[in-house]
Design an enzyme around this catalytic site. Structure first.
Site, PDB file in Angstrom:
ATOM      1  N   HIS A 165      40.727  36.520  40.209  1.00  0.00           N
ATOM      2  CA  HIS A 165      39.478  37.262  40.436  1.00  0.00           C
ATOM      3  C   HIS A 165      38.686  36.526  41.525  1.00  0.00           C
ATOM      4  O   HIS A 165      38.791  35.304  41.644  1.00  0.00           O
ATOM      5  CB  HIS A 165      38.710  37.254  39.112  1.00  0.00           C
ATOM      6  CG  HIS A 165      37.475  38.085  39.067  1.00  0.00           C
ATOM      7  ND1 HIS A 165      36.273  37.677  39.619  1.00  0.00           N
ATOM      8  CD2 HIS A 165      37.225  39.284  38.512  1.00  0.00           C
ATOM      9  CE1 HIS A 165      35.356  38.601  39.401  1.00  0.00           C
ATOM     10  NE2 HIS A 165      35.896  39.594  38.732  1.00  0.00           N
TER      11      HIS A 165
ATOM     12  N   ASP B  51      40.359  29.931  34.162  1.00  0.00           N
ATOM     13  CA  ASP B  51      39.459  31.077  34.134  1.00  0.00           C
ATOM     14  C   ASP B  51      39.843  31.893  32.904  1.00  0.00           C
ATOM     15  O   ASP B  51      40.814  32.652  32.922  1.00  0.00           O
ATOM     16  CB  ASP B  51      39.625  31.907  35.423  1.00  0.00           C
ATOM     17  CG  ASP B  51      38.842  33.210  35.360  1.00  0.00           C
ATOM     18  OD1 ASP B  51      38.295  33.537  34.279  1.00  0.00           O
ATOM     19  OD2 ASP B  51      38.792  33.910  36.379  1.00  0.00           O
TER      20      ASP B  51
ATOM     21  N   CYS C 262      37.691  43.299  42.070  1.00  0.00           N
ATOM     22  CA  CYS C 262      37.367  41.927  42.534  1.00  0.00           C
ATOM     23  C   CYS C 262      38.625  41.090  42.718  1.00  0.00           C
ATOM     24  O   CYS C 262      38.650  39.898  42.365  1.00  0.00           O
ATOM     25  CB  CYS C 262      36.392  41.225  41.584  1.00  0.00           C
ATOM     26  SG  CYS C 262      34.845  42.078  41.390  1.00  0.00           S
TER      27      CYS C 262
HETATM   28  N1  PMP Z   1      37.504  36.100  36.068  1.00  0.00           N
HETATM   29  C1  PMP Z   1      38.076  37.185  35.546  1.00  0.00           C
HETATM   30  C2  PMP Z   1      39.550  37.168  35.255  1.00  0.00           C
HETATM   31  C3  PMP Z   1      37.308  38.307  35.270  1.00  0.00           C
HETATM   32  O1  PMP Z   1      37.877  39.390  34.761  1.00  0.00           O
HETATM   33  C4  PMP Z   1      35.918  38.276  35.551  1.00  0.00           C
HETATM   34  C5  PMP Z   1      35.030  39.488  35.287  1.00  0.00           C
HETATM   35  N2  PMP Z   1      35.577  40.698  35.711  1.00  0.00           N
HETATM   36  C6  PMP Z   1      35.362  37.113  36.066  1.00  0.00           C
HETATM   37  C7  PMP Z   1      36.189  36.048  36.314  1.00  0.00           C
HETATM   38  C8  PMP Z   1      33.905  37.005  36.368  1.00  0.00           C
HETATM   39  O2  PMP Z   1      33.154  37.060  35.180  1.00  0.00           O
HETATM   40  P1  PMP Z   1      31.579  37.206  35.211  1.00  0.00           P
HETATM   41  O3  PMP Z   1      31.274  38.392  36.075  1.00  0.00           O
HETATM   42  O4  PMP Z   1      31.219  37.414  33.782  1.00  0.00           O
HETATM   43  O5  PMP Z   1      31.015  35.947  35.766  1.00  0.00           O
END
Ligand code: PMP
Length: 401
Positions: A121, A198, A359
């Protein structure tokens, strides 16, 4: 299709409200609906009279501080951390990784390498990319093939004497493939490579255990875990505490300061400058308590059974699945259809799924796809949600034919 009913659905008033307005929630990977236990805790915290934490001697202040520190202990227990000093409260996964990209900056020399997977991400790519640009480091990427798969078993081949840090997600928000990373982390540890997990998606669908994973850092977000927005956890292995430099400076994070200099506190408070999100931390603890009370095997079995129904229905309709998902979410495309058009037609029929690149823009560049439609599941979904999705999908495909 066998009718699977979630025994936890009735605990989520938001699901009921959405259903009453004709909406089906299949976008839990973006954010999850909230259980009544969390909503009650949030309201109760505000109703009983608020106070700031770690600052005041008065009783409301002591009560708030106690609840806040109990939340830290519970979070440590939930992650199986060795002690609660390893837990820093953040705003979420994104902030946790940004924090690390600053706190660990002193561990790198120009020319050192950071290793990431090709499916990360943006939250687990861009902070490292920025660090690499600031300090002349190399970003190395574990390649994802054209089918969206990755050979984790050979990932250690990418380690070399300049590799300083590995940051990776055990469950991608696009590919839905579960990776067992312990063997890779053991190899990383043997070569003094810092490991960052993550856990944003993983923590929702598998019980995280930082000691079993044997990682250095683990980050996740409350809002995907049925908790409130604006809170996340950053776990830091005790061995790494001395490596970390504060990244934000302000109230309640110093031992001592003069006009000219300051001495920061140790973890965790040295990394929690300013007033934290007190109400949300306390409500997140109530959510974790509720999660701990659930039968995890039953939750996983229910989610997996729904996942199979989803997978089967997509296969029957010859949809193109992105990668080889194992659990919780599936990204797909209909042949010759742009994912944005499909997501739009589904949303017009009250199906909340997400279309786009999720993303993970470089991953879609690698796959040569404009994006995908992602259906994601949570413990409150029923077969009725999957049926509604397939009905809407069939109609959308008819319109687009
Ligand atoms: N890493 C992964 C794998 C995610 O799915 C997400 C959220 N879509 C994030 C990081 C970011 O999380 P946050 O927007 O809650 O900071």
């Amino acid at each position: 299709m066998q009718q699977l009913h979630s025994p936890w659905r009735h605990l989520f008033p938001g699901i009921q409200q959405l259903n009453d307005t004709g909406q089906v929630w299949l976008d839990s990977a973006a954010t999850a609906q909230k259980p009544q236990a969390m909503l009650d805790a949030l309201l109760q915290y505000y109703q009983q009279g608020v106070a700031n934490v770690h600052r005041a001697q008065h009783q409301p202040g002591e009560r708030a501080t106690l609840a806040f520190e109990q939340a830290r202990q519970l979070a440590a227990h939930w992650l199986n951390a060795s002690n609660s000093d390893c837990i820093i409260f953040t705003k979420g996964t994104t902030e946790g990784i940004n924090l690390l990209s600053h706190a660990l900056a002193g561990q790198f020399n120009a020319g050192d390498e950071i290793l990431l997977s090709g499916y990360e991400h943006h939250a687990n790519l861009l902070p490292w990319q920025q660090l690499a640009q600031r300090q002349q480091l190399q970003l190395k990427i574990l390649p994802v093939d054209n089918h969206g798969t990755i050979e984790i078993a050979y990932a250690a081949d990418y380690f070399n004497s300049r590799t300083r840090l590995l940051a990776i997600s055990p469950l991608s928000n696009v590919l839905g493939q579960l990776h067992y990373l312990q063997p890779l982390f053991a190899q990383a540890r043997a070569q003094s490579i810092i490991t960052v997990v993550d856990g944003a998606q993983y923590a929702v669908h598998r019980q995280p255990d930082v000691q079993q994973l044997d990682c250095d850092f683990f980050v996740c977000s409350s809002h995907k875990l049925y908790g409130p927005d604006g809170v996340g956890l950053l776990y830091a292995h005790p061995k790494q505490h001395a490596l970390m430099q504060p990244w934000q400076w302000g109230g309640e994070m110093i031992e001592y300061c003069t006009y000219q200099s300051a001495q920061a506190r140790a973890l965790p408070l040295g990394f929690e400058a300013g007033t934290p999100s007190i109400a949300n931390v306390i409500a997140f603890a109530a959510t974790l308590e509720w999660l701990l009370s659930l039968d995890k095997t039953a939750v996983q079995a229910h989610e997996q059974a729904l996942f199979m129904q989803l997978q089967q229905g997509l296969a029957e309709r010859n949809m193109q699945i992105v990668g080889q998902p194992d659990t919780a979410l599936i990204s797909f495309n209909a042949p010759e259809v742009h994912p944005a058009d499909l997501a739009h037609l589904l949303s017009e029929q009250g199906i909340a799924v997400r279309g786009g690149q999720h993303c993970a823009m470089p991953l879609f560049q690698q796959l040569g796809l404009p994006g995908a439609v992602r259906v994601s599941l949570a413990l409150y979904n029923d077969s009725s949600d999957i049926q509604a999705f397939f009905q809407a999908l069939d109609k959308a495909l008819e319109i687009l034919a």
